[in-house]
Write a protein that holds these residues in place. Sequence first.
Motif, PDB file in Angstrom:
ATOM      1  N   GLU A  23       0.810  -1.209   0.000  1.00 40.49           N
ATOM      2  CA  GLU A  23       0.000   0.000   0.000  1.00 40.49           C
ATOM      3  C   GLU A  23       0.850   1.269   0.000  1.00 40.49           C
ATOM      4  O   GLU A  23       0.313   2.356  -0.152  1.00 40.49           O
ATOM      5  CB  GLU A  23      -0.924   0.009   1.224  1.00 40.49           C
ATOM      6  N   LEU A  24       2.163   1.116   0.204  1.00 42.44           N
ATOM      7  CA  LEU A  24       3.000   2.310   0.280  1.00 42.44           C
ATOM      8  C   LEU A  24       3.020   3.057  -1.049  1.00 42.44           C
ATOM      9  O   LEU A  24       2.942   4.287  -1.088  1.00 42.44           O
ATOM     10  CB  LEU A  24       4.421   1.917   0.695  1.00 42.44           C
ATOM     11  N   LYS A  25       3.097   2.316  -2.179  1.00 43.96           N
ATOM     12  CA  LYS A  25       3.131   2.972  -3.479  1.00 43.96           C
ATOM     13  C   LYS A  25       1.841   3.728  -3.761  1.00 43.96           C
ATOM     14  O   LYS A  25       1.859   4.858  -4.252  1.00 43.96           O
ATOM     15  CB  LYS A  25       3.378   1.932  -4.574  1.00 43.96           C
ATOM     16  N   SER A  26       0.703   3.110  -3.432  1.00 45.23           N
ATOM     17  CA  SER A  26      -0.574   3.797  -3.674  1.00 45.23           C
ATOM     18  C   SER A  26      -0.717   5.022  -2.783  1.00 45.23           C
ATOM     19  O   SER A  26      -1.235   6.058  -3.213  1.00 45.23           O
ATOM     20  CB  SER A  26      -1.731   2.823  -3.431  1.00 45.23           C
TER      21      SER A  26
ATOM     22  N   VAL B 298      11.029   5.621   7.120  1.00 49.09           N
ATOM     23  CA  VAL B 298      10.000   5.048   7.987  1.00 49.09           C
ATOM     24  C   VAL B 298       8.829   4.474   7.201  1.00 49.09           C
ATOM     25  O   VAL B 298       7.899   3.913   7.787  1.00 49.09           O
ATOM     26  CB  VAL B 298       9.491   6.120   8.978  1.00 49.09           C
ATOM     27  N   GLY B 299       8.876   4.578   5.870  1.00 51.62           N
ATOM     28  CA  GLY B 299       7.766   4.108   5.046  1.00 51.62           C
ATOM     29  C   GLY B 299       7.497   2.623   5.189  1.00 51.62           C
ATOM     30  O   GLY B 299       6.339   2.188   5.177  1.00 51.62           O
ATOM     31  N   ALA B 300       8.555   1.819   5.339  1.00 52.03           N
ATOM     32  CA  ALA B 300       8.353   0.374   5.492  1.00 52.03           C
ATOM     33  C   ALA B 300       7.701   0.026   6.819  1.00 52.03           C
ATOM     34  O   ALA B 300       6.987  -0.972   6.926  1.00 52.03           O
ATOM     35  CB  ALA B 300       9.693  -0.351   5.375  1.00 52.03           C
ATOM     36  N   GLN B 301       7.906   0.852   7.845  1.00 51.42           N
ATOM     37  CA  GLN B 301       7.329   0.587   9.155  1.00 51.42           C
ATOM     38  C   GLN B 301       5.919   1.125   9.281  1.00 51.42           C
ATOM     39  O   GLN B 301       5.048   0.485   9.883  1.00 51.42           O
ATOM     40  CB  GLN B 301       8.219   1.196  10.242  1.00 51.42           C
ATOM     41  N   SER B 302       5.683   2.305   8.739  1.00 50.87           N
ATOM     42  CA  SER B 302       4.359   2.924   8.845  1.00 50.87           C
ATOM     43  C   SER B 302       4.115   3.756   7.588  1.00 50.87           C
ATOM     44  O   SER B 302       4.634   4.875   7.472  1.00 50.87           O
ATOM     45  CB  SER B 302       4.272   3.798  10.101  1.00 50.87           C
ATOM     46  N   ALA B 303       3.333   3.212   6.670  1.00 45.71           N
ATOM     47  CA  ALA B 303       2.996   3.952   5.451  1.00 45.71           C
ATOM     48  C   ALA B 303       2.176   5.211   5.739  1.00 45.71           C
ATOM     49  O   ALA B 303       2.404   6.242   5.099  1.00 45.71           O
ATOM     50  CB  ALA B 303       2.247   3.039   4.482  1.00 45.71           C
TER      51      ALA B 303
ATOM     52  N   LEU C   6       3.037   3.995  16.885  1.00 37.48           N
ATOM     53  CA  LEU C   6       4.112   3.034  17.078  1.00 37.48           C
ATOM     54  C   LEU C   6       5.399   3.467  16.379  1.00 37.48           C
ATOM     55  O   LEU C   6       6.506   3.197  16.873  1.00 37.48           O
ATOM     56  CB  LEU C   6       3.677   1.653  16.570  1.00 37.48           C
ATOM     57  N   ALA C   7       5.274   4.102  15.235  1.00 33.18           N
ATOM     58  CA  ALA C   7       6.453   4.492  14.469  1.00 33.18           C
ATOM     59  C   ALA C   7       6.957   5.896  14.796  1.00 33.18           C
ATOM     60  O   ALA C   7       8.065   6.247  14.380  1.00 33.18           O
ATOM     61  CB  ALA C   7       6.152   4.408  12.970  1.00 33.18           C
ATOM     62  N   TRP C   8       6.182   6.672  15.531  1.00 31.90           N
ATOM     63  CA  TRP C   8       6.546   8.071  15.756  1.00 31.90           C
ATOM     64  C   TRP C   8       7.840   8.240  16.566  1.00 31.90           C
ATOM     65  O   TRP C   8       8.670   9.098  16.217  1.00 31.90           O
ATOM     66  CB  TRP C   8       5.395   8.810  16.417  1.00 31.90           C
ATOM     67  N   PRO C   9       8.094   7.487  17.644  1.00 36.29           N
ATOM     68  CA  PRO C   9       9.380   7.649  18.358  1.00 36.29           C
ATOM     69  C   PRO C   9      10.590   7.386  17.476  1.00 36.29           C
ATOM     70  O   PRO C   9      11.584   8.125  17.542  1.00 36.29           O
ATOM     71  CB  PRO C   9       9.279   6.628  19.500  1.00 36.29           C
ATOM     72  N   ASP C  10      10.534   6.358  16.632  1.00 35.86           N
ATOM     73  CA  ASP C  10      11.649   6.101  15.714  1.00 35.86           C
ATOM     74  C   ASP C  10      11.792   7.236  14.706  1.00 35.86           C
ATOM     75  O   ASP C  10      12.921   7.624  14.354  1.00 35.86           O
ATOM     76  CB  ASP C  10      11.424   4.776  14.991  1.00 35.86           C
ATOM     77  N   ALA C  11      10.676   7.752  14.229  1.00 35.54           N
ATOM     78  CA  ALA C  11      10.731   8.883  13.304  1.00 35.54           C
ATOM     79  C   ALA C  11      11.332  10.113  13.977  1.00 35.54           C
ATOM     80  O   ALA C  11      12.075  10.881  13.347  1.00 35.54           O
ATOM     81  CB  ALA C  11       9.323   9.197  12.777  1.00 35.54           C
TER      82      ALA C  11
ATOM     83  N   ARG D 236      -5.012   3.820  11.736  1.00 39.05           N
ATOM     84  CA  ARG D 236      -4.011   4.760  11.225  1.00 39.05           C
ATOM     85  C   ARG D 236      -3.249   5.413  12.374  1.00 39.05           C
ATOM     86  O   ARG D 236      -2.018   5.530  12.327  1.00 39.05           O
ATOM     87  CB  ARG D 236      -4.729   5.809  10.372  1.00 39.05           C
ATOM     88  N   GLN D 237      -3.961   5.836  13.411  1.00 42.93           N
ATOM     89  CA  GLN D 237      -3.295   6.450  14.556  1.00 42.93           C
ATOM     90  C   GLN D 237      -2.405   5.461  15.290  1.00 42.93           C
ATOM     91  O   GLN D 237      -1.334   5.835  15.781  1.00 42.93           O
ATOM     92  CB  GLN D 237      -4.342   7.032  15.512  1.00 42.93           C
ATOM     93  N   GLU D 238      -2.833   4.217  15.371  1.00 38.66           N
ATOM     94  CA  GLU D 238      -2.003   3.208  16.030  1.00 38.66           C
ATOM     95  C   GLU D 238      -0.704   2.986  15.253  1.00 38.66           C
ATOM     96  O   GLU D 238       0.374   2.855  15.855  1.00 38.66           O
ATOM     97  CB  GLU D 238      -2.786   1.889  16.135  1.00 38.66           C
ATOM     98  N   SER D 239      -0.788   2.945  13.933  1.00 33.79           N
ATOM     99  CA  SER D 239       0.413   2.780  13.116  1.00 33.79           C
ATOM    100  C   SER D 239       1.357   3.972  13.288  1.00 33.79           C
ATOM    101  O   SER D 239       2.578   3.795  13.442  1.00 33.79           O
ATOM    102  CB  SER D 239       0.025   2.619  11.647  1.00 33.79           C
TER     103      SER D 239
END
Length: 325
Positions: free
Chosen positions: A37-40, A209-214, A179-184, A173-176
């Motif tokens: 879904e990242l490409k779309s 970070v796209g692979a972790q959270s699109a 989870l990825a926001w601290p790494d970002a 969406r918010q959960e994704s």
Amino acid sequence: MSLSALGDNNLIMVVLTMLAVSGTAYTLLMPFFERDELKSRMKSVTVEREKIRARERKRLADSKETEKVSVKNTPKESLREFVDKYDLKRLLSADGVVSKLKMAGHRGASPLYTYLFLQTVLPLVFFGVVFVYVVVVLQLDIPVILSLCISLLGAAIGFFAPSVFIQNQITKRQESIRLAWPDAMDLMLICVESGMSIEAAFKKVAEEVGAQSAPLAEELILANAELSYLDERRKAYQNLSERTGLDGVKNVVVALTQAEKYGTPIGQALRVLSEENRRERMQEAERKAAALPPKLTVPMMLFFMPVLFIVILGPAIIQVMDTFG
């Protein structure tokens, strides 16, 4: 052992074998059918960026003769006519709906018109389906008033179904993003301290970070586009906060806005906020782990305990029945 019992055992073995083979095939083949879904999402962000660019060019030109740029997510003419004819935007509070759709990742006019259309049509469809099912299919011997009440309940379900669907998308969406926001934040801190601008940092973090959270990559790319084309950078930060609806993102937006306003370095603020977001994520994980034992109590009592009693006491009961039988 009788022939019928042997046949039953063979049937059971065949059924169990089919289930095992089906489960194995499903496990092995499902990864090949999963869509990226990242490409779309990136394509959707590109369309939104072109929309922002066209709007800002039109505003700067300040001319009515500026060529209108078509956007791919424009609504169908039939939907637009239906919604405008009955003034559904005013009746169904379109402003709050637009905010929810943005938080769910749906931008542009087409999702809004589709949502309002479904929220108007689905109650009628559910009402008719439930009424026909109760009266014609089930043929229940109940008063017509009760049938109408049951159909109205179905209509209510149809009215709230789009809202529930959008809310579920917002939650996922918010959960994704959470989870990825601290790494970002860690990546953003590294980029900023290495001398990158905030636009370049957003772009670089979105790529990593796209692979972790699109969804997070999508929002960062869109924020980067708005920083490039909006006249006020503060508005771009506020839009990022409104589209995510997360406290961690809002705190970062406040820090970035203050840095833009007063010219203060944001490296230290990002470091503190990164540690705070990581601590909040750990606390959330600990809270869920602490809530797990009470949630498992009822399933254990309903499903595990009876099976244990059967396994432990079953042989003893069989022996007692054989002895005193």
